[in-house]
Design a protein around this motif. Structure first.
Motif, PDB file in Angstrom:
ATOM      1  N   UNK A  25       0.836  -1.201   0.000  1.00  0.00           N
ATOM      2  CA  UNK A  25       0.000   0.000   0.000  1.00  0.00           C
ATOM      3  C   UNK A  25       0.867   1.247   0.000  1.00  0.00           C
ATOM      4  N   UNK A  26       1.937   1.223   0.771  1.00  0.00           N
ATOM      5  CA  UNK A  26       2.870   2.355   0.787  1.00  0.00           C
ATOM      6  C   UNK A  26       3.445   2.604  -0.611  1.00  0.00           C
ATOM      7  N   UNK A  27       3.845   1.529  -1.283  1.00  0.00           N
ATOM      8  CA  UNK A  27       4.415   1.656  -2.631  1.00  0.00           C
ATOM      9  C   UNK A  27       3.395   2.235  -3.601  1.00  0.00           C
ATOM     10  N   UNK A  28       2.153   1.808  -3.488  1.00  0.00           N
ATOM     11  CA  UNK A  28       1.097   2.301  -4.375  1.00  0.00           C
ATOM     12  C   UNK A  28       0.833   3.780  -4.127  1.00  0.00           C
ATOM     13  N   UNK A 131     -12.371   3.297   2.447  1.00  0.00           N
ATOM     14  CA  UNK A 131     -12.251   1.918   2.002  1.00  0.00           C
ATOM     15  C   UNK A 131     -11.552   1.037   3.013  1.00  0.00           C
ATOM     16  N   UNK A 132     -11.703  -0.270   2.846  1.00  0.00           N
ATOM     17  CA  UNK A 132     -10.955  -1.227   3.651  1.00  0.00           C
ATOM     18  C   UNK A 132     -10.104  -2.090   2.726  1.00  0.00           C
ATOM     19  N   UNK A 133      -8.862  -2.283   3.131  1.00  0.00           N
ATOM     20  CA  UNK A 133      -7.971  -3.172   2.396  1.00  0.00           C
ATOM     21  C   UNK A 133      -8.184  -4.575   2.958  1.00  0.00           C
ATOM     22  N   UNK A 134      -8.898  -5.375   2.202  1.00  0.00           N
ATOM     23  CA  UNK A 134      -9.364  -6.674   2.679  1.00  0.00           C
ATOM     24  C   UNK A 134      -8.295  -7.745   2.480  1.00  0.00           C
ATOM     25  N   UNK A 135      -7.224  -7.610   3.244  1.00  0.00           N
ATOM     26  CA  UNK A 135      -6.063  -8.491   3.118  1.00  0.00           C
ATOM     27  C   UNK A 135      -6.423  -9.910   3.538  1.00  0.00           C
ATOM     28  N   UNK A 136      -6.270 -10.851   2.611  1.00  0.00           N
ATOM     29  CA  UNK A 136      -6.475 -12.262   2.915  1.00  0.00           C
ATOM     30  C   UNK A 136      -7.850 -12.521   3.546  1.00  0.00           C
ATOM     31  N   UNK A 137      -8.857 -11.758   3.104  1.00  0.00           N
ATOM     32  CA  UNK A 137     -10.215 -11.945   3.605  1.00  0.00           C
ATOM     33  C   UNK A 137     -10.468 -11.397   4.994  1.00  0.00           C
ATOM     34  N   UNK A 138      -9.571 -10.567   5.510  1.00  0.00           N
ATOM     35  CA  UNK A 138      -9.696 -10.064   6.879  1.00  0.00           C
ATOM     36  C   UNK A 138     -11.044  -9.404   7.137  1.00  0.00           C
ATOM     37  N   UNK A 139     -11.545  -8.637   6.170  1.00  0.00           N
ATOM     38  CA  UNK A 139     -12.786  -7.886   6.365  1.00  0.00           C
ATOM     39  C   UNK A 139     -14.011  -8.569   5.740  1.00  0.00           C
ATOM     40  N   UNK A 140     -13.901  -9.829   5.343  1.00  0.00           N
ATOM     41  CA  UNK A 140     -15.053 -10.520   4.742  1.00  0.00           C
ATOM     42  C   UNK A 140     -16.269 -10.481   5.666  1.00  0.00           C
ATOM     43  N   UNK A 141     -16.050 -10.758   6.943  1.00  0.00           N
ATOM     44  CA  UNK A 141     -17.155 -10.779   7.896  1.00  0.00           C
ATOM     45  C   UNK A 141     -17.836  -9.431   8.022  1.00  0.00           C
ATOM     46  N   UNK A 169      -3.903  -3.444  -2.845  1.00  0.00           N
ATOM     47  CA  UNK A 169      -3.707  -1.994  -2.806  1.00  0.00           C
ATOM     48  C   UNK A 169      -4.032  -1.317  -4.139  1.00  0.00           C
ATOM     49  N   UNK A 170      -3.550  -1.826  -5.280  1.00  0.00           N
ATOM     50  CA  UNK A 170      -3.883  -1.149  -6.544  1.00  0.00           C
ATOM     51  C   UNK A 170      -5.386  -1.070  -6.806  1.00  0.00           C
ATOM     52  N   UNK A 171      -6.101  -2.164  -6.539  1.00  0.00           N
ATOM     53  CA  UNK A 171      -7.545  -2.177  -6.788  1.00  0.00           C
ATOM     54  C   UNK A 171      -8.274  -1.195  -5.876  1.00  0.00           C
ATOM     55  N   UNK A 172      -7.889  -1.147  -4.601  1.00  0.00           N
ATOM     56  CA  UNK A 172      -8.556  -0.238  -3.668  1.00  0.00           C
ATOM     57  C   UNK A 172      -8.222   1.212  -3.981  1.00  0.00           C
ATOM     58  N   UNK A 173      -6.969   1.474  -4.315  1.00  0.00           N
ATOM     59  CA  UNK A 173      -6.567   2.843  -4.659  1.00  0.00           C
ATOM     60  C   UNK A 173      -7.331   3.344  -5.882  1.00  0.00           C
TER      61      UNK A 173
END
Length: 198
Positions: A25-28, A131-141, A169-173
Motif C-alpha cells: 500500500x505504501x508503494x502504491x 475503504x478497507x484493504x481486505x487483506x487475505x479476507x480479513x474484512x469478509x465478515x 492496494x492497486x484495486x482499492x486505490x
C-alpha cells in the motif's frame, strides 16, 4: 487526491501477509504521489507503513496524543508530526488532513476509527472516500455484516456502499481515486421516519 489517512493496527498480526500488504500500500501511494496521514506510531503495522513510505521518499504525517508520545511509541522520523491532547483531537486532525481513508487490518481502535469516519460520511459531514484493504479476507465478515444490516433495514444499500473494499492496494486505490460522492439523505430520512412513529 494528495493524502490518505491509513487506519491500522499497532500490532503486526500473526501472519506476515499483513506487513507485506502495508508495504504494498505504501508503494502504491508513493507511486501516485499520495502522502500518508496516520496515527503517528512507530509500532506494528503503523510503523511498517510509515517506514516504507519514508524509505520510498514519500511523505508521512503523524498525529499522536501527548500521552502516547510520553510512552515512547511515537515515530520521530516522520515528515511531520502533530502532537495533540487527546484521541478526539487526533481523529479530527487526521480527518482534516486527509483526502480519503483506508482501514487496513487492525484491532478495536482501527474499527472504531473506520466506523466513525463512515458515520460522518453517512451523515454528510464529509464527502471523502472510505475503504478497507481486505487483506487475505480479513474484512469478509464485516462486508457480509453490512449486508445483514441492509437486509434488516438498519442501513440503506447506498450507505453500505460508502465502505469501498478490495483485496489489493492497486484495486482499492483505483476505487478511492475514482470515487464520486453522493448527497447524503440520512438526516432527512431519519426525521421523516420519526414522524411516522409518533
Amino acid at each position: 487526491m494528495k493524502s490518505i489517512c491509513i487506519y491500522c493496527g499497532s500490532s503486526f498480526g500473526n501472519q506476515p501477509v499483513y506487513a507485506e500488504a502495508a508495504r504494498a500500500l505504501a508503494a502504491e501511494m508513493v507511486k501516485h504521489d499520495i502522502g500518508l496521514v496516520y496515527g503517528g506510531g512507530k509500532v506494528g503495522l503503523m510503523g511498517v507503513i510509515a517506514d516504507e513510505i519514508l524509505r520510498l521518499n514519500g511523505e508521512a504525517t503523524g498525529v499522536i496524543p501527548q500521552a502516547l508520545m510520553d510512552k515512547e511509541v511515537g515515530h520521530t522520523g516522520l515528515t511531520q508530526l502533530h502532537i495533540v491532547q487527546n484521541m478526539h483531537e487526533r481523529k479530527a486532525k487526521m480527518a482534516e488532513l486527509a483526502d480519503g481513508f483506508i482501514a487496513m487490518p487492525g484491532g478495536l481502535g482501527t474499527l472504531e476509527e473506520l466506523f466513525e469516519i463512515l458515520t460522518w460520511a453517512q451523515l454528510g459531514f464529509h464527502q471523502k472516500p472510505v475503504g478497507v484493504l481486505n487483506v487475505d479476507g480479513f474484512y469478509d465478515g464485516l462486508v457480509d455484516f453490512l449486508q445483514t444490516q441492509v437486509r434488516c433495514g438498519f442501513v440503506k444499500a447506498e450507505q453500505a456502499e460508502l465502505m469501498l473494499h478490495a483485496p489489493t492496494a492497486p484495486a482499492l486505490m483505483q476505487q478511492l481515486r475514482s470515487f464520486v460522492p453522493k448527497h447524503s439523505t440520512k438526516l432527512r430520512d431519519a426525521l421523516a421516519a420519526q414522524q411516522l412513529f409518533k
